[in-house]
Design an enzyme around this catalytic site. Structure first.
Site, PDB file in Angstrom:
ATOM      1  N   GLY B  51       0.802  -1.224   0.000  1.00 12.45           N
ATOM      2  CA  GLY B  51       0.000   0.000   0.000  1.00 12.45           C
ATOM      3  C   GLY B  51       0.830   1.267   0.000  1.00 12.45           C
ATOM      4  O   GLY B  51       0.308   2.352   0.166  1.00 12.45           O
ATOM      5  N   CYS B  52       2.140   1.139  -0.174  1.00 15.32           N
ATOM      6  CA  CYS B  52       2.988   2.331  -0.239  1.00 15.32           C
ATOM      7  C   CYS B  52       3.379   2.589  -1.693  1.00 15.32           C
ATOM      8  O   CYS B  52       3.495   1.662  -2.480  1.00 15.32           O
ATOM      9  CB  CYS B  52       4.253   2.136   0.578  1.00 15.32           C
ATOM     10  N   GLN B  53       3.613   3.856  -2.021  1.00 18.86           N
ATOM     11  CA  GLN B  53       4.005   4.198  -3.385  1.00 18.86           C
ATOM     12  C   GLN B  53       5.434   3.746  -3.695  1.00 18.86           C
ATOM     13  O   GLN B  53       5.780   3.488  -4.826  1.00 18.86           O
ATOM     14  CB  GLN B  53       3.915   5.707  -3.599  1.00 18.86           C
TER      15      GLN B  53
END
Lengths: 407, 141
Positions: B51-53
């Site tokens: 869920g992190c860029q």
């Protein structure tokens, strides 16, 4: 006397603000452009004085709203030089326009063993709908690759065409690299085989010549919000003969003629493709955006934007360790880059602290990023209100960010 | 060892001294660079936070009810955010991590700035660490 491009910035109220204590430098125009005051006023005016559901009502407001909505269709048809106003179908945007064609064309004309060709330069919105349609119909999804300059190879394209090819879908300008694709040639070659072509004009209709008849495009799609109009309104243009041949996409009110429990006959063009209450305010706003754009001399506008892009590319090219992606003969509106050893995300965050809005990441084009073996790029993209000072601030900001990130 | 609230207060004070966003980010990036390096062998998929860029790794261990971890990111900005979480939660009792109220931290401005624009990553990282803290407590040590 056409309008002076150098004064355009003053027409866009949003651009007057400061972001993180810096005057905003907005360079994310390929994602969405800002709106001139006239477009904002048109939306407010519609809901203040004109709101009514169109086509069915016979009271004064309904008649006026219908006239305004159909007036917007005429303006758009004029802007893209459609032969008939009813060849312009209002949609929510490019994505819906592509899906409209993928579903209707797929259902009617694509069968097991057939082929559809898209380019490797497509946005996911002109890639995934075709890939999914091919899966549903048992057809082959073929991708025309781009070369080391970020350009499509026409000889290879011609080689891919065969008697099983049913449709070509290609953008006029790549949203990731800015490559201006030879859609005129692609259409000519495809038509020689009797194959129709969809042109995704989301990144070109606001920057390049926009004449569907001289292009001979069968289908031509774009979004309002990337051409100074409101969000949630877009255009699907199709040649009359194709629109007559295709089945409806969505069914419901407005798109019907006679309805009985046994059968239904469909309304005439363009209503056959506009089921339900449309985005009337959006369409009117788009019509005003078209009026706004047409105040400028179109050649002058194109020349201005080309010079600006060239200037931006030359400023970036002077920065050590900066890589500009693609080297196409014709590029429009897009400056895609990275700095060696710096994450595009970090560059975007630091530019934002300086009030400079750019986009970072894959830009909905994973196939391009995979081909370039990168996780993403920084993308600055231009609009008619940008000027040389914006690009000088970008170049200065990139240098500042490099200093901070490379210690 | 100061508690989580105390460290939050300290960080908040540090950041409030910085005049603008540019300086705040410069400081954040410096914090990331100063964080102890993560062992390359711990940068494995099972330590990746989803869920992190950008890629973010946390290798969290539970020692006598304390959270002990190493972390890294391929983005310097994100690594700075990771360093804040490292300062806050490393060598803290799992119970305190699980119950940590980061509201004081929100006053800092940077947190709000980061979380409004890049909330997925930050929320995902905090959720990840709290889940690890819950695991640690469940083990009963």
């Amino acid at each position: 006397m056409s309008k002076d491009i150098l004064n355009a910035k003053a027409d866009f109220p949003l651009l007057k603000q400061t972001i993180n204590d810096h005057p905003l430098v907005y360079l994310d125009n390929a994602a969405t452009t800002q709106k001139p005051q006239v477009v904002i006023d048109a939306l407010v005016d519609y809901y203040t004085h004109l709101n009514a559901n169109i086509h069915r009502g016979n009271h004064s407001l309904a008649v006026q709203a219908t006239e305004a909505y159909e007036g917007a269709r005429r303006k758009v048809a004029g802007y893209i030089n459609a032969e008939h106003n009813h060849e312009v179908i209002f949609t929510r945007g490019t994505t819906e326009s592509v899906n409209l064609l993928a579903y209707t064309f797929g259902e009617k004309f694509v069968h097991s063993g057939d082929e559809v060709i898209v380019s490797q330069l497509e946005h996911h919105s002109n890639y995934v709908p075709w890939q999914q349609m091919c899966l549903r119909r048992g057809a082959a999804f073929r991708v025309l690759p781009f070369d080391e300059n970020g350009e499509l190879d026409l000889a290879l394209f011609e080689h891919m065409l065969n008697e099983k090819t049913r449709l070509i879908a290609v953008n006029q300008v790549s949203n990731s690299l800015g490559t201006v694709n030879p859609v005129g040639e692609i259409i000519r070659l495809a038509h020689a085989h009797g194959i129709p072509v969809l042109v995704d004009a989301a990144q070109s209709v606001q920057h390049l010549p926009h004449d569907v008849q001289s292009l001979d495009a069968d289908f031509y799609v774009f979004s309002g919000h990337k051409m100074y109009g409101p969000m949630g309104i877009g255009v699907f243009f199709g040649k009359e003969k194709w629109l007559e041949a295709l089945p409806p996409f969505l069914s419901g009110g407005e798109m019907i003629d006679m309805v009985t429990p046994e059968k239904v006959t469909f309304n005439v063009l363009p209503f056959k493709f506009e089921a339900g209450t449309p985005n009337v305010a959006g369409a009117i706003g788009l019509g005003v955006a078209v009026d706004y754009l047409q105040q400028f001399d179109q050649h002058e506008l194109q020349k201005y934007e080309e010079d600006l892009l060239g200037y931006g590319l030359s400023l970036l090219a002077e920065i050590p360790d900066l890589i500009i992606y693609g080297d196409p003969t014709h590029r429009s509106g897009i400056l895609p880059f990275n700095v060696n050893g710096i994450q595009h995300y970090d560059m975007g965050v630091l530019l934002d602290t300086m009030g400079i809005a750019v986009r970072t990441g894959q830009h909905c084009t994973q196939p391009i990023m995979d081909a370039l073996h990168i996780s993403g790029t920084v993308r600055a993209s231009l609009a008619l209100y940008n000027d040389r000072a914006d690009l000088e601030k970008l170049a200065y900001g990139v240098k500042r960010a490099i200093k901070i990130l490379k210690r | 060892m100061p508690g989580i609230q105390e460290i939050q207060k300290e960080l908040s004070d540090d950041f409030s001294l910085l005049a603008n966003w540019e300086e705040k980010y410069e400081y954040l990036i410096e914090m990331g660079m100063d964080m102890p390096a993560m062992k390359p062998e711990n940068k494995v998929d099972e330590n990746l936070v989803k869920g992190c860029q950008s890629s973010v790794w946390f290798d969290v261990n539970c020692q006598d009810g304390m959270m002990v971890f190493e972390a890294d990111s391929d983005s310097l900005v994100v690594k700075g955010m990771v360093a804040i979480l490292y300062k806050l939660f490393n060598h803290q009792p799992a119970k305190d991590v699980l119950e940590a109220d980061l509201s004081l931290f929100e006053e800092l401005g940077l947190w709000r700035h980061l979380s409004s624009q890049r909330s997925n990553g930050l929320t995902a990282m905090v959720a990840h660490l709290k889940a690890k803290a819950a695991d640690c407590l469940a083990k009963g040590n």
